[in-house]
Design a protein around this motif. Structure first.
Motif, mmCIF file in Angstrom:
data_model
loop_
_atom_site.group_PDB
_atom_site.id
_atom_site.type_symbol
_atom_site.label_atom_id
_atom_site.label_comp_id
_atom_site.label_asym_id
_atom_site.label_seq_id
_atom_site.Cartn_x
_atom_site.Cartn_y
_atom_site.Cartn_z
ATOM 1 N N TYR A 231 43.621 38.001 21.476
ATOM 2 C CA TYR A 231 42.441 38.809 21.182
ATOM 3 C C TYR A 231 41.424 38.583 22.281
ATOM 4 O O TYR A 231 41.516 37.648 23.067
ATOM 5 N N GLY A 232 40.435 39.463 22.339
ATOM 6 C CA GLY A 232 39.413 39.384 23.368
ATOM 7 C C GLY A 232 38.839 40.760 23.630
ATOM 8 O O GLY A 232 39.120 41.717 22.915
ATOM 9 N N ALA A 233 38.016 40.854 24.641
ATOM 10 C CA ALA A 233 37.441 42.127 25.081
ATOM 11 C C ALA A 233 37.040 41.941 26.535
ATOM 12 O O ALA A 233 37.162 40.850 27.099
ATOM 13 N N GLY A 234 36.579 43.014 27.149
ATOM 14 C CA GLY A 234 36.134 42.898 28.527
ATOM 15 C C GLY A 234 37.301 42.772 29.492
ATOM 16 O O GLY A 234 38.418 43.202 29.222
ATOM 17 N N MET A 235 37.030 42.143 30.619
ATOM 18 C CA MET A 235 37.993 42.037 31.713
ATOM 19 C C MET A 235 38.206 40.574 32.049
ATOM 20 O O MET A 235 37.245 39.795 32.101
ATOM 21 N N LYS A 236 39.439 40.185 32.271
ATOM 22 C CA LYS A 236 39.772 38.776 32.403
ATOM 23 C C LYS A 236 39.750 38.340 33.866
ATOM 24 O O LYS A 236 40.593 38.736 34.669
ATOM 25 N N GLY A 237 38.774 37.501 34.193
ATOM 26 C CA GLY A 237 38.625 37.034 35.565
ATOM 27 C C GLY A 237 39.835 36.273 36.057
ATOM 28 O O GLY A 237 40.154 36.306 37.257
ATOM 29 N N LYS A 238 40.543 35.579 35.156
ATOM 30 C CA LYS A 238 41.718 34.813 35.551
ATOM 31 C C LYS A 238 42.794 35.702 36.164
ATOM 32 O O LYS A 238 43.519 35.285 37.058
ATOM 33 N N ILE A 239 42.875 36.961 35.674
ATOM 34 C CA ILE A 239 43.888 37.875 36.188
ATOM 35 C C ILE A 239 43.491 38.404 37.565
ATOM 36 O O ILE A 239 44.289 38.392 38.506
ATOM 37 N N GLY A 240 42.259 38.880 37.686
ATOM 38 C CA GLY A 240 41.805 39.381 38.970
ATOM 39 C C GLY A 240 41.841 38.316 40.049
ATOM 40 O O GLY A 240 42.215 38.581 41.201
ATOM 41 N N GLU A 241 41.460 37.092 39.693
ATOM 42 C CA GLU A 241 41.458 35.988 40.647
ATOM 43 C C GLU A 241 42.862 35.711 41.165
ATOM 44 O O GLU A 241 43.071 35.492 42.365
ATOM 45 N N ALA A 242 43.838 35.727 40.255
ATOM 46 C CA ALA A 242 45.223 35.472 40.659
ATOM 47 C C ALA A 242 45.744 36.584 41.564
ATOM 48 O O ALA A 242 46.325 36.320 42.631
ATOM 49 N N LEU A 243 45.542 37.828 41.164
ATOM 50 C CA LEU A 243 46.057 38.952 41.948
ATOM 51 C C LEU A 243 45.419 39.004 43.335
ATOM 52 O O LEU A 243 46.078 39.345 44.317
ATOM 53 N N ALA A 244 44.125 38.683 43.408
ATOM 54 C CA ALA A 244 43.422 38.717 44.691
ATOM 55 C C ALA A 244 43.932 37.656 45.652
ATOM 56 O O ALA A 244 43.686 37.729 46.859
ATOM 57 N N ARG A 245 44.642 36.688 45.130
ATOM 58 C CA ARG A 245 45.244 35.635 45.970
ATOM 59 C C ARG A 245 46.731 35.906 46.186
ATOM 60 O O ARG A 245 47.411 35.149 46.879
ATOM 61 N N GLY A 246 47.244 36.978 45.576
ATOM 62 C CA GLY A 246 48.651 37.324 45.738
ATOM 63 C C GLY A 246 49.575 36.655 44.746
ATOM 64 O O GLY A 246 50.797 36.633 44.941
#
Length: 298
Positions: free
Chosen positions: A207-222
């Motif tokens: 559960y949750g809402a909004g956008m997950k920084g953990k995902i964007g951070e990982a993808l931005a590092r490849g």
């Protein structure tokens, strides 16, 4: 301590951004009093009542439903006092527009992630990574769920795999999850060593809402990501191309095993995820969204 009345009298501020609805009651009256011409935008961070409604439904709790209703009333009341709202996803923006019942500008400004690809290769990586602040209840819930229902299935196929649970306030809350396969680090000054060392980032949020920084951070590092639908909100992923999305325990375990074991798939996910951040969530990509907020204020 900051004397806000003195600070607000020092200049002619055209825009104030308040982060989180709980801060509206504290700061909005001061801004209205000392700088009445200042427009006020509330950065909602995520829609708290939506997250609490989902939690109540997950646990089937009447008490939690009552709590979610109370939070909704407070949150919407604070939203109505601001001149505009900032949401991080289109999903959150739609919920706010529908719930408010009044016309109010809602700007969608997602999390912004500078792109910097890691030099670490597939064959040099080992382990799964989960990043979170464990004061935030969806994060410990996700780890108890993952370690209890998903990780055992993965270890049957990948017995040498490790899970790194990284982030503040995890100890002693998650102490019972620690095993020879599960490392709980507590607070770390930087997640980069883990982003460069681990083979996959997981986001098994229920559960949750909004956008997950953990995902964007990982993808931005490849670093490729396996996430639930809830975790992936806001990214509008092409499942199987930019990330792997699954919800049931069995369905979640399968793509973790596949991506962790298959170099070709891993490289495709790494490249496509990185490109997604570059195209839609990098500073350059989101400059127009930020500019729209500033232009509104003119």
């Amino acid at each position: 301590p900051i004397h806000w009345d003195h600070l607000l009298k020092q200049g002619d501020y055209s825009l104030a951004i308040i982060s989180g609805y709980r801060n509206v009651g504290l700061y909005l009256p001061l801004i209205r009093k000392h700088s009445p011409s200042t427009k006020i935008a509330l950065d909602t961070v995520d829609v708290h009542f939506l997250r609490e409604q989902r939690k109540a439904s997950l646990y089937g709790s009447d008490h939690l439903h009552e709590t979610a209703t109370q939070i909704k009333e407070m949150e919407l009341n604070m939203c109505k006092q601001a001149d505009a709202l900032i949401a991080v996803t289109e999903e959150d923006a739609a919920v706010l527009r529908n719930a408010l019942g009044v016309e109010k500008p809602v700007f969608v400004i997602p999390n912004i992630h500078p792109v910097e690809k890691s030099p670490a290769r597939f064959q040099d990586r080992k382990g799964l990574l989960f990043v979170g602040n464990f004061v935030h209840p969806p994060n410990p819930d996700a780890m108890y769920y993952f370690c209890g229902q998903i990780l055992p299935m993965i270890l049957k196929e990948l017995p040498d795999l490790y899970l790194y649970i990284v982030g503040g306030n995890s100890l002693p809350l998650l102490q019972s999850l620690r095993t020879d396969k599960v490392s709980i680090t507590g607070y770390v000054p930087s997640t980069r060593p883990f982003l460069d060392h681990c083979g996959l980032s997981i986001s098994p949020l229920r559960y949750g809402a909004g956008m997950k920084g953990k995902i964007g951070e990982a993808l931005a590092r490849g670093l490729p990501v396996v996430s639930t639908t809830i975790g992936a909100e806001g990214f509008q992923f092409k499942n199987g191309t930019q990330a792997l999305i699954a919800d049931s325990p069995t369905d979640f375990a399968r793509p973790v095993i596949q991506a962790y074991s298959n170099e070709t798939l891993w490289n495709q996910l790494s490249t496509n995820g990185l490109q997604l951040i570059e195209d839609r969530f990098s500073p350059d990509a989101l400059f127009p969204a930020v500019k729209s907020l500033l232009d509104w204020n003119q």
